[in-house]
Write an enzyme that holds these catalytic residues in place. Sequence first.
Site, PDB file in Angstrom:
ATOM      1  N   ASP A  53       0.835  -1.202   0.000  1.00  0.00           N
ATOM      2  CA  ASP A  53       0.000   0.000   0.000  1.00  0.00           C
ATOM      3  C   ASP A  53       0.871   1.254   0.000  1.00  0.00           C
ATOM      4  O   ASP A  53       1.565   1.532   0.975  1.00  0.00           O
ATOM      5  CB  ASP A  53      -0.888  -0.010   1.248  1.00  0.00           C
ATOM      6  CG  ASP A  53      -1.793   1.203   1.317  1.00  0.00           C
ATOM      7  OD1 ASP A  53      -2.962   1.083   0.919  1.00  0.00           O
ATOM      8  OD2 ASP A  53      -1.331   2.279   1.750  1.00  0.00           O
ATOM      9  N   LYS A  83      -2.792   5.923  -4.025  1.00  0.00           N
ATOM     10  CA  LYS A  83      -3.884   6.844  -3.637  1.00  0.00           C
ATOM     11  C   LYS A  83      -3.755   8.162  -4.375  1.00  0.00           C
ATOM     12  O   LYS A  83      -2.646   8.697  -4.503  1.00  0.00           O
ATOM     13  CB  LYS A  83      -3.840   7.101  -2.127  1.00  0.00           C
ATOM     14  CG  LYS A  83      -3.753   5.835  -1.311  1.00  0.00           C
ATOM     15  CD  LYS A  83      -3.864   6.071   0.185  1.00  0.00           C
ATOM     16  CE  LYS A  83      -3.519   4.783   0.929  1.00  0.00           C
ATOM     17  NZ  LYS A  83      -2.077   4.540   1.082  1.00  0.00           N
ATOM     18  N   ASN A 142     -10.364   7.731   4.444  1.00  0.00           N
ATOM     19  CA  ASN A 142     -10.679   8.801   5.399  1.00  0.00           C
ATOM     20  C   ASN A 142     -12.068   9.409   5.166  1.00  0.00           C
ATOM     21  O   ASN A 142     -12.278  10.586   5.430  1.00  0.00           O
ATOM     22  CB  ASN A 142      -9.609   9.898   5.350  1.00  0.00           C
ATOM     23  CG  ASN A 142      -8.254   9.396   5.814  1.00  0.00           C
ATOM     24  OD1 ASN A 142      -8.098   8.978   6.957  1.00  0.00           O
ATOM     25  ND2 ASN A 142      -7.273   9.398   4.916  1.00  0.00           N
ATOM     26  N   LEU A 192      -1.353  -0.364  14.568  1.00  0.00           N
ATOM     27  CA  LEU A 192      -0.547  -0.425  15.800  1.00  0.00           C
ATOM     28  C   LEU A 192      -0.511   0.949  16.471  1.00  0.00           C
ATOM     29  O   LEU A 192       0.265   1.170  17.409  1.00  0.00           O
ATOM     30  CB  LEU A 192       0.886  -0.884  15.478  1.00  0.00           C
ATOM     31  CG  LEU A 192       1.003  -2.130  14.583  1.00  0.00           C
ATOM     32  CD1 LEU A 192       2.453  -2.429  14.243  1.00  0.00           C
ATOM     33  CD2 LEU A 192       0.338  -3.341  15.252  1.00  0.00           C
ATOM     34  N   GLY A 193      -1.349   1.877  15.965  1.00  0.00           N
ATOM     35  CA  GLY A 193      -1.325   3.241  16.506  1.00  0.00           C
ATOM     36  C   GLY A 193       0.022   3.905  16.244  1.00  0.00           C
ATOM     37  O   GLY A 193       0.531   4.630  17.087  1.00  0.00           O
TER      38      GLY A 193
HETATM   39  P1  A2P Z   1       9.532   0.279  12.315  1.00  0.00           P
HETATM   40  O1  A2P Z   1       9.041   0.729  10.962  1.00  0.00           O
HETATM   41  O2  A2P Z   1      10.748   1.027  12.763  1.00  0.00           O
HETATM   42  O3  A2P Z   1       9.678  -1.206  12.415  1.00  0.00           O
HETATM   43  P2  A2P Z   1       1.385   1.423  12.233  1.00  0.00           P
HETATM   44  O4  A2P Z   1       1.349   0.282  11.284  1.00  0.00           O
HETATM   45  O5  A2P Z   1       0.268   1.452  13.212  1.00  0.00           O
HETATM   46  O6  A2P Z   1       1.524   2.745  11.509  1.00  0.00           O
HETATM   47  O7  A2P Z   1       2.707   1.263  13.133  1.00  0.00           O
HETATM   48  C1  A2P Z   1       3.983   1.407  12.587  1.00  0.00           C
HETATM   49  C2  A2P Z   1       4.981   1.656  13.670  1.00  0.00           C
HETATM   50  O8  A2P Z   1       5.079   0.522  14.526  1.00  0.00           O
HETATM   51  C3  A2P Z   1       6.365   1.922  13.130  1.00  0.00           C
HETATM   52  O9  A2P Z   1       6.994   2.861  13.975  1.00  0.00           O
HETATM   53  C4  A2P Z   1       7.050   0.557  13.224  1.00  0.00           C
HETATM   54  O10 A2P Z   1       8.434   0.706  13.417  1.00  0.00           O
HETATM   55  C5  A2P Z   1       6.403  -0.043  14.453  1.00  0.00           C
HETATM   56  N1  A2P Z   1       6.236  -1.501  14.338  1.00  0.00           N
HETATM   57  C6  A2P Z   1       5.726  -2.178  13.293  1.00  0.00           C
HETATM   58  N2  A2P Z   1       5.662  -3.493  13.557  1.00  0.00           N
HETATM   59  C7  A2P Z   1       6.151  -3.668  14.787  1.00  0.00           C
HETATM   60  C8  A2P Z   1       6.362  -4.796  15.617  1.00  0.00           C
HETATM   61  N3  A2P Z   1       6.038  -6.013  15.218  1.00  0.00           N
HETATM   62  N4  A2P Z   1       6.905  -4.597  16.850  1.00  0.00           N
HETATM   63  C9  A2P Z   1       7.235  -3.358  17.282  1.00  0.00           C
HETATM   64  N5  A2P Z   1       7.055  -2.241  16.536  1.00  0.00           N
HETATM   65  C10 A2P Z   1       6.528  -2.385  15.299  1.00  0.00           C
END
Ligand code: A2P
Length: 276
Positions: A53, A83, A142, A192-193
């Site tokens: 995406d 998008k 959105n 994951l916020g």
């Molecule tokens: P990174 O890219 O440095 O791995 P979202 O999908 O809600 O936007 O969240 C993305 C964020 O969560 C990024 O900062 C990413 O960091 C981090 N992240 C993604 N997967 C994991 C994971 N399995 N464990 C910990 N942090 C994660």
Amino acid sequence: MPQTDAIRDERVRALADGSAMPTLGLGVWQVPNGDECENAVRWALELGYRHIDTAQAYGNEESVGRALRDSGVPREEVFLTTKFYPARDDPAAEAELSLRRLGVDQVDLYIIHWPQRGPTWAWPGMEEAQRRGYARSIGVSNFRVDELEQVIAVADSAPVVNQVQFSPFEYRRALLQACVERHVVLEAYSPLGTGRHLSHRTVTEIAQRVGRTPAQVLLRWCVQRGTVVIPKSTHRERIEENGQIFDFALSDADMASLDRLDRTGGTNKARERKWW
Ligand code: A2P
């Protein structure tokens, strides 16, 4: 894959236009064009992801395209979304530019990034992009319920996806329900916020008890709520971890505990504030 099987398999979501999309995708929001983006996409494809995406606004379509080519995975096996950046005027012309940057003949899904200048003006241009074959499916992002309804009212080809911020903490129950009723698949971004939800006690406790990671618990919640989910990571081991969400299930009690984390009051809105 025959469509009846696609509907039964939770790894795939059936779209109202007859297409299907993988439930799990890699999101590349905030990943700069270049090695970081190319590596993330290449790793994801190596690890079995078949859905990427991106967006015109992210500025990384070239890297996504390069990684896709370098991966050796056949183009037709990968579901590719971009998008429309709605500060521009012509969705079909912008789609053509996206295809050039991505180095592909068609994207699988093209969605309006946000309803800037109103929800309906861009839709005829989105349909034109589809007619010209630039996009197989078209949708929005959105959009709250009334904005979605306005598009559906003017559409010849209705939106099949609404991509919104969605997680147990943003459990937009009324929006999800409205999407389901209108045969629109809800796609969860920032599941994951952007990392903030991973350390919440309810999430870590469930994760520990079921022998999974907090990220897997949050992503699995989305799968069981019927959405598509596009976690972002640029780390190979996390991309791998985030992909392992189809070999376990959360109990009804754990799903209910996660549901209670909602801070939106079950809203029908897609966002808490405008950013444009
Ligand atoms: P990174 O890219 O440095 O791995 P979202 O999908 O809600 O936007 O969240 C993305 C964020 O969560 C990024 O900062 C990413 O960091 C981090 N992240 C993604 N997967 C994991 C994971 N399995 N464990 C910990 N942090 C994660």
